[in-house]
Scaffold this active site. Structure first.
Site, PDB file in Angstrom:
ATOM      1  N   MET A 282       2.287   5.042   1.651  1.00 37.07           N
ATOM      2  CA  MET A 282       2.820   5.522   2.925  1.00 37.07           C
ATOM      3  C   MET A 282       1.651   5.737   3.882  1.00 37.07           C
ATOM      4  O   MET A 282       0.558   6.127   3.456  1.00 37.07           O
ATOM      5  CB  MET A 282       3.553   6.849   2.735  1.00 37.07           C
ATOM      6  CG  MET A 282       4.808   6.776   1.878  1.00 37.07           C
ATOM      7  SD  MET A 282       6.236   6.179   2.776  1.00 37.07           S
ATOM      8  CE  MET A 282       6.517   7.489   3.944  1.00 37.07           C
ATOM      9  N   PHE A 283       1.870   5.474   5.153  1.00 38.11           N
ATOM     10  CA  PHE A 283       0.904   5.715   6.229  1.00 38.11           C
ATOM     11  C   PHE A 283      -0.355   4.846   6.126  1.00 38.11           C
ATOM     12  O   PHE A 283      -1.398   5.214   6.641  1.00 38.11           O
ATOM     13  CB  PHE A 283       0.530   7.204   6.308  1.00 38.11           C
ATOM     14  CG  PHE A 283       1.719   8.111   6.288  1.00 38.11           C
ATOM     15  CD1 PHE A 283       2.592   8.153   7.362  1.00 38.11           C
ATOM     16  CD2 PHE A 283       1.979   8.891   5.179  1.00 38.11           C
ATOM     17  CE1 PHE A 283       3.715   8.976   7.334  1.00 38.11           C
ATOM     18  CE2 PHE A 283       3.099   9.713   5.145  1.00 38.11           C
ATOM     19  CZ  PHE A 283       3.968   9.763   6.229  1.00 38.11           C
TER      20      PHE A 283
ATOM     21  N   CYS B 105      -7.098  13.235  -5.736  1.00 35.25           N
ATOM     22  CA  CYS B 105      -6.265  14.267  -5.108  1.00 35.25           C
ATOM     23  C   CYS B 105      -4.804  14.144  -5.559  1.00 35.25           C
ATOM     24  O   CYS B 105      -4.112  15.165  -5.705  1.00 35.25           O
ATOM     25  CB  CYS B 105      -6.381  14.201  -3.592  1.00 35.25           C
ATOM     26  SG  CYS B 105      -8.000  14.698  -2.973  1.00 35.25           S
TER      27      CYS B 105
ATOM     28  N   GLU C  67       9.854  -2.908   4.496  1.00 42.07           N
ATOM     29  CA  GLU C  67      10.352  -2.035   3.418  1.00 42.07           C
ATOM     30  C   GLU C  67      10.916  -2.873   2.273  1.00 42.07           C
ATOM     31  O   GLU C  67      12.003  -2.614   1.753  1.00 42.07           O
ATOM     32  CB  GLU C  67      11.395  -1.046   3.950  1.00 42.07           C
ATOM     33  CG  GLU C  67      10.894  -0.143   5.056  1.00 42.07           C
ATOM     34  CD  GLU C  67       9.824   0.864   4.639  1.00 42.07           C
ATOM     35  OE1 GLU C  67       9.512   0.958   3.435  1.00 42.07           O
ATOM     36  OE2 GLU C  67       9.297   1.552   5.529  1.00 42.07           O
ATOM     37  N   ALA C  68      10.152  -3.865   1.867  1.00 39.26           N
ATOM     38  CA  ALA C  68      10.594  -4.827   0.845  1.00 39.26           C
ATOM     39  C   ALA C  68      10.963  -4.153  -0.471  1.00 39.26           C
ATOM     40  O   ALA C  68      11.804  -4.659  -1.219  1.00 39.26           O
ATOM     41  CB  ALA C  68       9.516  -5.884   0.615  1.00 39.26           C
TER      42      ALA C  68
ATOM     43  N   GLY D  16       0.835  -1.193   0.000  1.00 44.06           N
ATOM     44  CA  GLY D  16       0.000   0.000   0.000  1.00 44.06           C
ATOM     45  C   GLY D  16       0.868   1.240   0.000  1.00 44.06           C
ATOM     46  O   GLY D  16       2.079   1.170  -0.182  1.00 44.06           O
TER      47      GLY D  16
ATOM     48  N   THR E 194       3.546  -1.656   7.971  1.00 40.13           N
ATOM     49  CA  THR E 194       4.460  -2.138   9.008  1.00 40.13           C
ATOM     50  C   THR E 194       3.698  -2.579  10.241  1.00 40.13           C
ATOM     51  O   THR E 194       4.056  -3.577  10.874  1.00 40.13           O
ATOM     52  CB  THR E 194       5.497  -1.054   9.353  1.00 40.13           C
ATOM     53  OG1 THR E 194       6.252  -0.756   8.165  1.00 40.13           O
ATOM     54  CG2 THR E 194       6.449  -1.514  10.444  1.00 40.13           C
TER      55      THR E 194
ATOM     56  N   CYS F 277      -6.805   9.679   2.706  1.00 36.81           N
ATOM     57  CA  CYS F 277      -6.359  10.856   1.965  1.00 36.81           C
ATOM     58  C   CYS F 277      -6.405  12.066   2.892  1.00 36.81           C
ATOM     59  O   CYS F 277      -7.451  12.362   3.490  1.00 36.81           O
ATOM     60  CB  CYS F 277      -7.246  11.081   0.744  1.00 36.81           C
ATOM     61  SG  CYS F 277      -6.789  12.534  -0.228  1.00 36.81           S
TER      62      CYS F 277
END
Length: 189
Positions: free
Chosen positions: A19-20, A182, A91-92, A17, A24, A147
């Site tokens: 960031m954020f 966006c 962080e693959a 997916g 993880t 978003c």
């Protein structure tokens, strides 16, 4: 190194997916459950990711789990013991294309491999080696952020800085999660 794990069927799971989006966090959740089940778990992260810690995988909401920082996916094979049942990779997207071969090797030897990473880069293009990893995985879960501009599910990592480098580590000061609309509007500016 001895990899055979005949008691378990190996598999590859991918959590991907923007960031954020909680990639993880989901990786840590799955690995903690495996540890709770008394499974032998080994976790890896790229050595370039020192945002929160050099030797911990840390989520944005500060949950963490011990890990081994490595430079190349092939280094995983040297760090495993004969009892390893589950391998986690955070962080693959920062590992080379050989991550796919390493993950397949581990799964073929009965190890459950759980990888988390960005599926797209800041340009909205597939982030290698994630597409190939998703293709060979038994399970792929795409998670979404929210978003920051409209509140819709976000699948894009919009870079706020002007850098054109593919890899720029950062947090909310460098990236924001955006929905498709966006994101397209942000690129026009």
């Amino acid at each position: 190194m001895y990899l055979e794990n005949s008691k378990h069927t190996g598999s590859i799971e991918v959590i991907c997916g923007s960031m954020f989006s909680g990639k993880t966090e989901e990786l840590i959740r799955r690995l903690r459950r495996a540890k709770f089940a008394n499974m032998n778990v080994k976790i890896f992260k790229p050595c370039i990711d020192v945002r929160y810690s050099e030797d911990l995988v840390v989520s944005h909401d500060a949950h963490s789990i011990e890990s081994t920082p490595i430079k190349d996916a092939a280094d995983m094979l040297c760090c495993l013991n004969d009892g390893t049942q589950v391998v986690g990779v955070d962080e693959a997207q920062f590992f080379g294309d050989n991550l796919v071969d390493v993950a397949n090797t581990l799964a073929d030897h009965g190890i459950r491999v759980v990888c988390a990473g960005l599926d797209m880069d800041f340009l909205g293009k597939p982030f290698n080696p994630m597409p190939a990893l998703m293709a060979v995985a038994e399970d792929v879960q795409k998670v979404h952020a929210i978003c920051v501009r409209c509140g819709s599910p976000a699948g894009y990592s919009h870079r706020l800085s002007k850098s054109e480098d593919l890899v720029v580590l950062g947090e909310k000061d460098v990236y924001e999660p955006l929905c498709r609309q966006c994101y397209k509007e942000a690129l026009k500016k």
